[in-house]
Motif scaffolding. Sequence first.
Motif, PDB file in Angstrom:
ATOM      1  N   LYS A 102       0.829  -1.199   0.000  1.00  0.00           N
ATOM      2  CA  LYS A 102       0.000   0.000   0.000  1.00  0.00           C
ATOM      3  C   LYS A 102       0.870   1.257   0.000  1.00  0.00           C
ATOM      4  O   LYS A 102       0.562   2.222  -0.701  1.00  0.00           O
ATOM      5  CB  LYS A 102      -0.930  -0.021   1.216  1.00  0.00           C
ATOM      6  CG  LYS A 102      -1.852   1.153   1.294  1.00  0.00           C
ATOM      7  CD  LYS A 102      -2.768   1.058   2.503  1.00  0.00           C
ATOM      8  CE  LYS A 102      -3.611   2.292   2.632  1.00  0.00           C
ATOM      9  NZ  LYS A 102      -4.476   2.243   3.801  1.00  0.00           N
ATOM     10  N   GLU A 130      -8.694   3.482  -2.441  1.00  0.00           N
ATOM     11  CA  GLU A 130      -9.111   2.674  -1.291  1.00  0.00           C
ATOM     12  C   GLU A 130     -10.494   2.066  -1.525  1.00  0.00           C
ATOM     13  O   GLU A 130     -10.727   0.902  -1.196  1.00  0.00           O
ATOM     14  CB  GLU A 130      -9.132   3.524  -0.025  1.00  0.00           C
ATOM     15  CG  GLU A 130      -9.379   2.732   1.224  1.00  0.00           C
ATOM     16  CD  GLU A 130      -9.258   3.592   2.466  1.00  0.00           C
ATOM     17  OE1 GLU A 130     -10.122   3.447   3.353  1.00  0.00           O
ATOM     18  OE2 GLU A 130      -8.330   4.401   2.559  1.00  0.00           O
ATOM     19  N   ARG A 131     -11.400   2.837  -2.097  1.00  0.00           N
ATOM     20  CA  ARG A 131     -12.739   2.308  -2.397  1.00  0.00           C
ATOM     21  C   ARG A 131     -12.686   1.195  -3.430  1.00  0.00           C
ATOM     22  O   ARG A 131     -13.386   0.195  -3.304  1.00  0.00           O
ATOM     23  CB  ARG A 131     -13.652   3.425  -2.911  1.00  0.00           C
ATOM     24  CG  ARG A 131     -14.190   4.277  -1.822  1.00  0.00           C
ATOM     25  CD  ARG A 131     -15.263   5.188  -2.354  1.00  0.00           C
ATOM     26  NE  ARG A 131     -15.288   6.375  -1.526  1.00  0.00           N
ATOM     27  CZ  ARG A 131     -15.485   7.588  -1.957  1.00  0.00           C
ATOM     28  NH1 ARG A 131     -15.698   7.813  -3.233  1.00  0.00           N
ATOM     29  NH2 ARG A 131     -15.482   8.606  -1.118  1.00  0.00           N
ATOM     30  N   ARG A 163     -11.507  -2.004  -1.838  1.00  0.00           N
ATOM     31  CA  ARG A 163     -12.480  -2.658  -0.966  1.00  0.00           C
ATOM     32  C   ARG A 163     -13.504  -3.475  -1.752  1.00  0.00           C
ATOM     33  O   ARG A 163     -14.064  -4.436  -1.242  1.00  0.00           O
ATOM     34  CB  ARG A 163     -13.252  -1.612  -0.150  1.00  0.00           C
ATOM     35  CG  ARG A 163     -12.605  -1.327   1.162  1.00  0.00           C
ATOM     36  CD  ARG A 163     -13.542  -0.570   2.039  1.00  0.00           C
ATOM     37  NE  ARG A 163     -12.948   0.747   2.250  1.00  0.00           N
ATOM     38  CZ  ARG A 163     -13.602   1.866   2.395  1.00  0.00           C
ATOM     39  NH1 ARG A 163     -14.916   1.869   2.326  1.00  0.00           N
ATOM     40  NH2 ARG A 163     -12.996   2.990   2.599  1.00  0.00           N
ATOM     41  N   ARG A 164     -13.766  -3.098  -2.993  1.00  0.00           N
ATOM     42  CA  ARG A 164     -14.770  -3.795  -3.801  1.00  0.00           C
ATOM     43  C   ARG A 164     -14.333  -5.175  -4.217  1.00  0.00           C
ATOM     44  O   ARG A 164     -15.132  -6.028  -4.533  1.00  0.00           O
ATOM     45  CB  ARG A 164     -15.104  -2.966  -5.048  1.00  0.00           C
ATOM     46  CG  ARG A 164     -15.871  -1.750  -4.730  1.00  0.00           C
ATOM     47  CD  ARG A 164     -16.240  -1.031  -5.991  1.00  0.00           C
ATOM     48  NE  ARG A 164     -16.728   0.308  -5.667  1.00  0.00           N
ATOM     49  CZ  ARG A 164     -16.856   1.268  -6.524  1.00  0.00           C
ATOM     50  NH1 ARG A 164     -16.533   1.060  -7.784  1.00  0.00           N
ATOM     51  NH2 ARG A 164     -17.302   2.435  -6.168  1.00  0.00           N
TER      52      ARG A 164
END
Length: 117
Positions: free
Chosen positions: A2, A111-112, A115-116
């Motif tokens: 990350k 980040e979104r 998460r998916r």
Amino acid sequence: MKVLLQIILTGIIVLVLSNLLGGVYVSDFFTAIVVAAILALLNIFVKPILLILTLPVTVVTFGLFLLVINALIILMADGLVDAFRVDGFWWAVLFSILLSFLQSIIFSVAERSGRRR
């Protein structure tokens, strides 16, 4: 992983901003990555010290002095990386504001999407 992705994304942002702002110069993409890494290190090690030393001024100015601290961090990176140049304090302030704004947008999108999966 990350942190590496964040440094690469920040390097891209630095390169884009250097093309948009007249007072900020980066020679190439590798230099932009180095600037991103140096900024990350300065934010980890130097910024907390500056925050503690300038806490009274930061409180009196309702946090606006943080813009000055961020500009100083940018100018420190300018002194450490030869192929990165900022033409003055106000260019550093503008670069810092735009960099923070674009980082917050791009990091939240990344980040979104992470998460998916």
